[in-house]
Design a protein around this motif. Structure first.
Motif, PDB file in Angstrom:
ATOM      1  N   TYR A  68      70.071 -31.260  67.621  1.00 18.89           N
ATOM      2  CA  TYR A  68      68.965 -32.019  68.213  1.00 18.89           C
ATOM      3  C   TYR A  68      67.758 -31.136  68.525  1.00 18.89           C
ATOM      4  O   TYR A  68      66.850 -31.561  69.228  1.00 18.89           O
ATOM      5  N   MET A  69      67.744 -29.935  67.963  1.00 21.31           N
ATOM      6  CA  MET A  69      66.650 -29.001  68.226  1.00 21.31           C
ATOM      7  C   MET A  69      65.542 -29.162  67.195  1.00 21.31           C
ATOM      8  O   MET A  69      65.798 -29.276  65.994  1.00 21.31           O
ATOM      9  N   ALA A  70      64.310 -29.146  67.681  1.00 24.24           N
ATOM     10  CA  ALA A  70      63.143 -29.241  66.803  1.00 24.24           C
ATOM     11  C   ALA A  70      62.937 -27.927  66.050  1.00 24.24           C
ATOM     12  O   ALA A  70      63.371 -26.861  66.506  1.00 24.24           O
ATOM     13  N   PRO A  71      62.259 -27.971  64.897  1.00 20.94           N
ATOM     14  CA  PRO A  71      62.050 -26.742  64.108  1.00 20.94           C
ATOM     15  C   PRO A  71      61.392 -25.619  64.894  1.00 20.94           C
ATOM     16  O   PRO A  71      61.746 -24.444  64.725  1.00 20.94           O
ATOM     17  N   GLU A  72      60.443 -25.955  65.765  1.00 20.35           N
ATOM     18  CA  GLU A  72      59.723 -24.903  66.493  1.00 20.35           C
ATOM     19  C   GLU A  72      60.629 -24.137  67.449  1.00 20.35           C
ATOM     20  O   GLU A  72      60.268 -23.035  67.902  1.00 20.35           O
ATOM     21  N   ARG A  73      61.791 -24.678  67.761  1.00 17.64           N
ATOM     22  CA  ARG A  73      62.709 -23.968  68.644  1.00 17.64           C
ATOM     23  C   ARG A  73      63.464 -22.865  67.904  1.00 17.64           C
ATOM     24  O   ARG A  73      63.993 -21.944  68.531  1.00 17.64           O
TER      25      ARG A  73
ATOM     26  N   SER B 226      77.843 -25.947  59.378  1.00 21.32           N
ATOM     27  CA  SER B 226      77.856 -24.983  60.464  1.00 21.32           C
ATOM     28  C   SER B 226      76.541 -25.104  61.220  1.00 21.32           C
ATOM     29  O   SER B 226      75.572 -25.680  60.708  1.00 21.32           O
ATOM     30  N   PRO B 227      76.465 -24.566  62.454  1.00 23.39           N
ATOM     31  CA  PRO B 227      75.183 -24.578  63.164  1.00 23.39           C
ATOM     32  C   PRO B 227      74.063 -23.914  62.369  1.00 23.39           C
ATOM     33  O   PRO B 227      72.929 -24.386  62.388  1.00 23.39           O
TER      34      PRO B 227
ATOM     35  N   MET C  12      69.041 -24.596  59.241  1.00 25.53           N
ATOM     36  CA  MET C  12      68.262 -24.422  58.009  1.00 25.53           C
ATOM     37  C   MET C  12      67.782 -25.770  57.478  1.00 25.53           C
ATOM     38  O   MET C  12      66.649 -25.888  56.982  1.00 25.53           O
ATOM     39  N   ARG C  13      68.616 -26.799  57.586  1.00 28.13           N
ATOM     40  CA  ARG C  13      68.192 -28.127  57.135  1.00 28.13           C
ATOM     41  C   ARG C  13      67.070 -28.671  58.014  1.00 28.13           C
ATOM     42  O   ARG C  13      66.136 -29.310  57.510  1.00 28.13           O
TER      43      ARG C  13
ATOM     44  N   PRO D 132      64.155 -32.770  54.564  1.00 34.45           N
ATOM     45  CA  PRO D 132      63.850 -34.037  55.238  1.00 34.45           C
ATOM     46  C   PRO D 132      65.128 -34.618  55.833  1.00 34.45           C
ATOM     47  O   PRO D 132      66.239 -34.295  55.389  1.00 34.45           O
ATOM     48  N   PRO D 133      65.001 -35.469  56.845  1.00 32.85           N
ATOM     49  CA  PRO D 133      66.207 -36.056  57.451  1.00 32.85           C
ATOM     50  C   PRO D 133      66.863 -37.073  56.528  1.00 32.85           C
ATOM     51  O   PRO D 133      66.193 -37.750  55.729  1.00 32.85           O
ATOM     52  N   ASP D 134      68.155 -37.186  56.623  1.00 30.40           N
ATOM     53  CA  ASP D 134      68.901 -38.222  55.914  1.00 30.40           C
ATOM     54  C   ASP D 134      68.999 -39.438  56.824  1.00 30.40           C
ATOM     55  O   ASP D 134      69.779 -39.455  57.775  1.00 30.40           O
TER      56      ASP D 134
END
Length: 535
Positions: A180-185, A221-222, A227-228, A233-235
């Motif tokens: 649930y973490m945003a890319p900027e994190r 894995s985390p 990386m995704r 893009p989200p599925d």
């Protein structure tokens, strides 16, 4: 869920008797306890390694103080904290009910109505949290509780005290759940600070998970999941309609491209309107709840930290309106089969005209109206026919926007420069166009073919005025309406509030209408909606 006390668990924390262990998390252990007044509460005890860190204690104290500013109607209320205790602890309202994670685990993906209710409830909570200048930082299904009266978001804001403590958080370590973490994190080199948009990203992932039973970026894995999130893009397979569009926007890689919590709420309530949810004059006070809950809406982007006091003059008055009518929003939007009985039971929906269906005056503002038992008028009833407010709010009546304090009316001539006049002629006629829970204000002067809607304009010096604008829903053209009292003729009066720029005001020195946040100063300008016939 009870885990039972274990050897070494405390039996007392400050003045609280520890009754049971509720669970463990990355930040500490949560216990069920009894307050000195006999109230059951949840006590989060910080992990021992933080106990002797003065930097952490200072940040913890600061974040607790911020969290106390969040209104409690959709969050677990912060009741107490002791950053100086060994170990430090936080006391919050104990909420009966399973977490959303548990509901999904036991029941599978949610149905459409349940899903929409969860999406609205969490967006409402984020609006209130961000409006208080707080960022959740760890929004996930385990931190959303499904209580009998509605959802409650827990563990908001405190993660920052842990994440920002340099002694215990390495450069490559963050507090939260990867899915649930945003890319900027993850990407410290992106130049994007971690702000409210990170919570919006988590909302999108949470809603997608609730709809499909899987995370939209799920990896083996985390590291693969991270990386995704950064590159793929989200599925969203299995998620359709307008909700899919909102979730997709919430999951944008660029934080600036995501909607604010308040914009999410607008989109969700618009969907509810289109799906047949009740929206009428009697819901106005309930809609004001959401608007007041979004009090620091601009803080969603980190642009300002102004609270609801900056929106309606007195912060205390704004929250009284909000809390007094929150049940109206929940009763309309949240299905009873998911969250239990309607909170209102025999209470009437508030009438923004200040009258009950039977025609008796309500004592006071929106919160007083919310507590008056009465039956809502039905279409075609005498009371409905005599009261044009519902039709005005639906955009079906022409109106004068009467400035109560100067006994004048707004006027928009063909040059697009707003002024005030005596209310005669086509230049003084407007309609309200509903957009979600807000409104655009449109002139019906036939000579204005371009820019007929009112919008906020900022000049080179930063002064903000109202001018003619294109009729497109933007942060400059959307206004909330808040009931403020009555004018000298006994008509209801309202404040017009722009989430981005503040309330609409009259300047007696400049002799013009302007827009400005007021801090704790009183609201000086209100408007009557004077009916001038069908559109």
């Amino acid at each position: 869920m009870s885990d039972g006390l274990r050897p070494g668990d405390p039996t007392h924390l400050g003045g609280y008797d520890v009754l049971d262990r509720l669970g463990d998390g990355g930040m500490g252990t949560v216990f069920l306890a009894r307050s000195p007044q006999g109230r059951r509460v949840a006590v989060k005890v910080v992990r021992p390694e933080f106990s002797h860190d003065e930097e952490f204690r200072g940040r913890f104290r600061s974040e607790v103080n911020r969290a106390r500013q969040v209104p409690p109607f959709c969050t677990a209320e912060v009741l107490d904290a002791d950053p100086d205790h060994n170990p430090p602890y936080l006391v919050v309202e104990y909420v009966e009910g399973p977490s959303l994670a548990q509901v999904i685990r036991e029941q599978g993906p949610l149905g459409a109505a349940q899903l929409h209710s969860i999406a609205v409830g969490v967006a409402t909570a984020l609006t209130a949290i961000h409006g208080a200048g707080v960022i959740h930082r760890d929004l996930k299904p385990a931190n959303v509780l499904v209580a009998p009266g509605g959802i409650k978001v827990i563990d908001f804001g405190i993660a920052r005290a842990f994440e920002a403590t340099s002694q215990h958080t390495r450069t490559n370590q963050v507090v939260g759940t990867v899915s649930y973490m945003a890319p900027e994190r993850f990407d410290a080199t992106s130049g994007h600070p971690v702000g409210p948009p990170a919570d919006i990203f988590a909302w999108g992932a949470l809603v997608a998970h609730a709809a499909t039973g899987r995370n939209p970026f799920g990896g083996d894995s985390p590291t693969a999941t991270a990386m995704r999130i950064l590159t793929q893009p989200p599925d969203l397979t299995g998620l359709g309609g307008t909700l899919r569009e909102l979730v997709s926007r919430a999951l944008e890689k660029d934080p600036a491209a995501r909607p604010t919590a308040r914009e999410l709420l607008d989109g969700l309530l618009t969907v509810a309107d289109q799906g047949g949810a009740a929206r009428s004059a009697q819901d106005l006070a309930g809609m004001s709840t959401v608007r007041m809950a979004r009090a620091g809406g601009g803080a969603d982007r980190g642009r300002r930290s102004t609270s609801s006091a900056g929106r309606a003059g007195s912060g205390r008055r704004g929250w009284l309106i909000a809390l007094g009518s929150v049940a109206a929003v929940i009763a309309v939007l949240v299905p009873a089969f998911l969250f239990g009985p309607h909170l209102l039971n025999n209470q009437a929906k508030p009438d923004p005209t200040g009258s009950t269906a039977a025609g008796s005056p309500a004592a006071g503002g929106a919160s007083a109206a919310a507590s008056t038992p009465a039956a809502a008028p039905t279409t075609g009833s005498p009371s409905a026919a005599a009261d044009p407010t519902e039709a005005i709010l639906a955009g079906q009546r022409r109106i004068l926007l009467h400035v109560v304090e100067i006994d004048r009316d707004l006027s928009l001539p063909s040059d697009g420069e707003l002024g005030v006049g005596d209310g005669t002629g086509k230049e003084a006629l407007f309609v309200l166009e509903p957009v979600g829970v807000d409104f655009m204000i449109k002139s019906v002067n036939p000579e204005i073919a371009h820019r007929p809607c009112l919008g906020v304009k900022r000049d080179a010096e930063g002064e903000k005025s109202l001018v003619g604008a294109d009729c497109r829903p933007t942060k400059a053209t959307l206004f909330a309406i808040s009931r403020e009292g009555k004018d000298d003729k006994g008509r209801p009066s309202y404040a017009f509030l722009n989430d981005e720029y503040g309330p609409v005001q009259w300047s007696p020195t400049r002799k013009e209408i302007f827009v400005e946040f007021l801090g704790d100063a009183p609201l000086d300008t209100t408007f009557s909606l004077v009916d001038r016939g069908a559109v």
